[in-house]
Scaffold this active site. Sequence first.
Site, short mmCIF file in Angstrom:
data_model
loop_
_atom_site.label_atom_id
_atom_site.label_comp_id
_atom_site.label_asym_id
_atom_site.label_seq_id
_atom_site.Cartn_x
_atom_site.Cartn_y
_atom_site.Cartn_z
N ASP A 102 -8.75 -1.45 -2.16
CA ASP A 102 -8.62 -0.69 -0.91
C ASP A 102 -9.96 -0.76 -0.16
O ASP A 102 -10.24 -1.75 0.51
CB ASP A 102 -8.19 0.73 -1.25
CG ASP A 102 -7.94 1.58 -0.02
OD1 ASP A 102 -7.77 1.02 1.07
OD2 ASP A 102 -7.93 2.83 -0.14
N PHE A 151 -0.72 4.25 2.17
CA PHE A 151 -0.82 4.80 0.82
C PHE A 151 0.46 4.52 0.04
O PHE A 151 1.54 4.89 0.48
CB PHE A 151 -1.11 6.30 0.89
CG PHE A 151 -1.42 6.90 -0.45
CD1 PHE A 151 -2.67 6.73 -1.02
CD2 PHE A 151 -0.45 7.61 -1.14
CE1 PHE A 151 -2.96 7.27 -2.27
CE2 PHE A 151 -0.73 8.15 -2.39
CZ PHE A 151 -1.99 7.98 -2.96
N VAL A 152 0.33 3.85 -1.12
CA VAL A 152 1.51 3.49 -1.90
C VAL A 152 1.47 4.14 -3.29
O VAL A 152 0.40 4.51 -3.78
CB VAL A 152 1.61 1.95 -2.06
CG1 VAL A 152 1.83 1.28 -0.71
CG2 VAL A 152 0.38 1.37 -2.74
P1 5GP Z 1 -11.19 1.64 -3.45
O1 5GP Z 1 -12.43 2.03 -4.16
O2 5GP Z 1 -10.98 0.14 -3.32
O3 5GP Z 1 -11.06 2.34 -2.12
O4 5GP Z 1 -9.99 2.24 -4.23
C1 5GP Z 1 -9.59 1.77 -5.41
C2 5GP Z 1 -8.80 2.81 -6.18
O5 5GP Z 1 -8.27 3.85 -5.35
C3 5GP Z 1 -7.62 2.12 -6.79
O6 5GP Z 1 -7.93 1.65 -8.07
C4 5GP Z 1 -6.58 3.21 -6.80
O7 5GP Z 1 -6.69 3.96 -7.98
C5 5GP Z 1 -6.92 4.08 -5.63
N1 5GP Z 1 -6.10 3.71 -4.45
C6 5GP Z 1 -6.45 2.98 -3.37
N2 5GP Z 1 -5.44 2.83 -2.51
C7 5GP Z 1 -4.40 3.49 -3.06
C8 5GP Z 1 -3.03 3.69 -2.65
O8 5GP Z 1 -2.54 3.23 -1.60
N3 5GP Z 1 -2.27 4.43 -3.49
C9 5GP Z 1 -2.73 4.97 -4.65
N4 5GP Z 1 -1.88 5.67 -5.38
N5 5GP Z 1 -4.00 4.80 -5.07
C10 5GP Z 1 -4.81 4.06 -4.28
#
Ligand code: 5GP
Length: 191
Positions: A102, A151-152
């Site tokens: 993300d 958000f999924v």
């Molecule tokens: P980042 O540090 O890349 O923003 O986020 C990574 C972590 O955030 C992922 O491993 C996941 O646990 C959580 N995350 C990011 N986007 C989503 C989403 O759309 N849905 C959910 N359930 N978790 C997310």
Amino acid sequence: MLRDLDRVLYHESTILVRLDELAAQITKEYRDLELTVVAVLNGSFMFMGDLLRRIPLPLRVDCVSVASYHGGTETTGKVTFDQLSIPDVKGRHVLILDDILDSGLTMDAIKHKLGGLGAKSIKVCVLLRKLKKRMAEVDAEYVGFDIGDEFVVGYGLDFQEKYRNLPCIGVLLPEVIEAGFAAARAAKDKE
Ligand code: 5GP
Ligand code: MG
């Protein structure tokens, strides 16, 4: 749980077909190397199980525990490690597995951590990659599906620790997210 979804993005059968392809690619590229998989918990547990059983290599599996969301639907920007779970990757070819890329902050932090511990090579495999501008300069070598910036949940991904066991990946109804936030606020007010 299914009725809380606004839309299904990927059914289980679609995910598994894609995992066959990803696993074949990883198997081919690591066939002459000693592979160590580092899975990021909790979100990648289902992905890890389904992907790794499709890779017929003598690999090692370690897990790391990190958190950056803390119950919301957007990153807090702060990545915390469970220090006890940090694996010994010195001299190893590491493939990091995570559910979703993300903002990139989580993966960036993990890559730095494992790089600092002396990993010989580090590549990244994610089930989902959000198409958006990232807050950290990090990408994945292996990607299941590119998705929009929403958000999924499901297939390991949670909202307030629910929906991880859904076999598909989908988008929650806005009223379900609202109700979840309202319940969290009410519980906090009670404290
Ligand atoms: P980042 O540090 O890349 O923003 O986020 C990574 C972590 O955030 C992922 O491993 C996941 O646990 C959580 N995350 C990011 N986007 C989503 C989403 O759309 N849905 C959910 N359930 N978790 C997310
Ligand atoms: Mg995660």
